[in-house]
Design a protein around this motif. Structure first.
Motif: not given
Length: 341
Positions: A15-36
């Protein structure tokens, strides 16, 4: 100089929609949309979850790229969860990932959600220990309870697992018995901080050496509460903190007893935890004290990497990308998938 590798990770297993960008094993973004929307139903409604994923996935991916400060043309590959999970939810992430990979003419990487929980430990971040191979990982969530021996990134062996309910389910169903809203696991943890863990005794199940069972414990808690309420209708309100502390104490004792047996059996003293329930404060405390008492080395993930998130999908995708381990466009979504598959 080597060109940086950017992996876009997409997670939509529940129930969570999430997208993330990693660059060479480092996290640049980690966005999570929860479903209430699920809270009023006391659990995840699959049909509502897949509809919400359809609404959330484009804005979530856009946000992840924006936070990472890269354009979609810079993405090296797309990693997505292909199982296990709810079929309708998985299909949204899978279809989107395939379409984007075709449109950008870049590789597609399928990721096992359970492996990703474990491999979240390999996200490159400051002041964090990374487990050496081999290590043991206790994977604990709403759908899984497993002790996994991890020999390398993609060689894993299940040493023991639940024969019925998962530990997260045991927390949530116990919370429901107490009249607490969904998801109840974090609330049990919260009230347990204020209670006496030895106030009430619940029986531990007798199952195979490294296997788990939580259905009997759940039934025991239900009968105990019903009996006490017949004597005192206000039993729950008057003793909530002690009840929660006792439930949590029993569940964590079960987990720790099995871990001790796994260490004895394998001789491996590097112990990691993963999955949603690894956010529980008591299991974290117990593992940290095991470092002193038993000479273990504990690996505890950051809270943001315990629940379902796309950073763990992206890091797994990155490790597979280095191996040129890509998926075919015909790759199928699987609602059931073992950590070893």
């Amino acid at each position: 100089m080597q060109k940086p590798i950017y992996i876009l990770g997409i997670e939509s297993s529940c129930d969570d929609t999430s997208a993330s960008v990693v660059c060479d094993a480092k996290v640049l973004s980690n966005v999570i949309a929860n479903q209430e929307v699920h809270a009023k139903y006391g659990g995840v409604v699959p049909e509502l979850a897949s509809r919400a994923h359809q609404q959330n996935i484009v804005p979530v991916v856009q946000q992840a790229l924006k936070q990472a400060n890269i354009s979609k043309e810079q993405i090296s590959a797309i990693a997505f969860t292909n199982g296990p999970g709810l079929m309708g939810s998985l299909l949204v992430g899978t279809s989107f990932s395939k379409s984007l990979a075709i449109g950008l003419k870049i590789p597609l990487i399928d990721v096992n959600h359970m492996q990703a929980h474990i491999l979240a430990h390999f996200i490159d971040r400051e002041n964090t220990k990374i487990p050496p191979f081999p290590f043991i990982c206790l994977t604990i969530s709403g759908g899984h309870t497993q002790i996994v021996k991890v020999t390398n990134y993609f060689e894993m062996e299940i040493l023991g697992e639940t024969i019925d309910d998962a530990v997260g389910e045991a927390f949530d169903k116990s919370a429901k018995i107490l009249g607490l809203p969904y998801p109840g696991g974090p609330l049990i943890d919260k009230y347990a901080q204020l209670g006496n863990p030895k106030a009430y005794k619940f029986t531990k199940p007798k199952v195979g050496e490294l296997d788990f069972s939580f259905s009997g414990l759940k039934t025991g808690i239900l009968y105990f509460i019903e009996k006490q309420q017949r004597i005192n209708p206000n039993f729950i309100e008057e003793n909530l903190n002690d009840i929660c502390a006792s439930i949590q104490f029993t569940i964590v004792e079960i987990l720790m007893d099995k871990l001790k047996k796994a260490v004895k059996k394998t001789g491996i003293k590097h112990i990691a935890i993963a999955g949603g329930v690894s956010a529980n404060s008591e299991i974290r405390k117990k593992l940290q004290s095991a470092e002193k008492h038993f000479g273990w080395t504990a690996y505890i993930p950051k809270f943001e990497y315990t629940t379902d998130n796309a950073a763990m999908i992206a890091i797994t995708g990155y490790l597979k990308y280095l191996n040129n381990d890509y998926a075919d466009m015909s790759v199928a979504t699987k609602a059931r998938l073992k950590v070893t598959e």
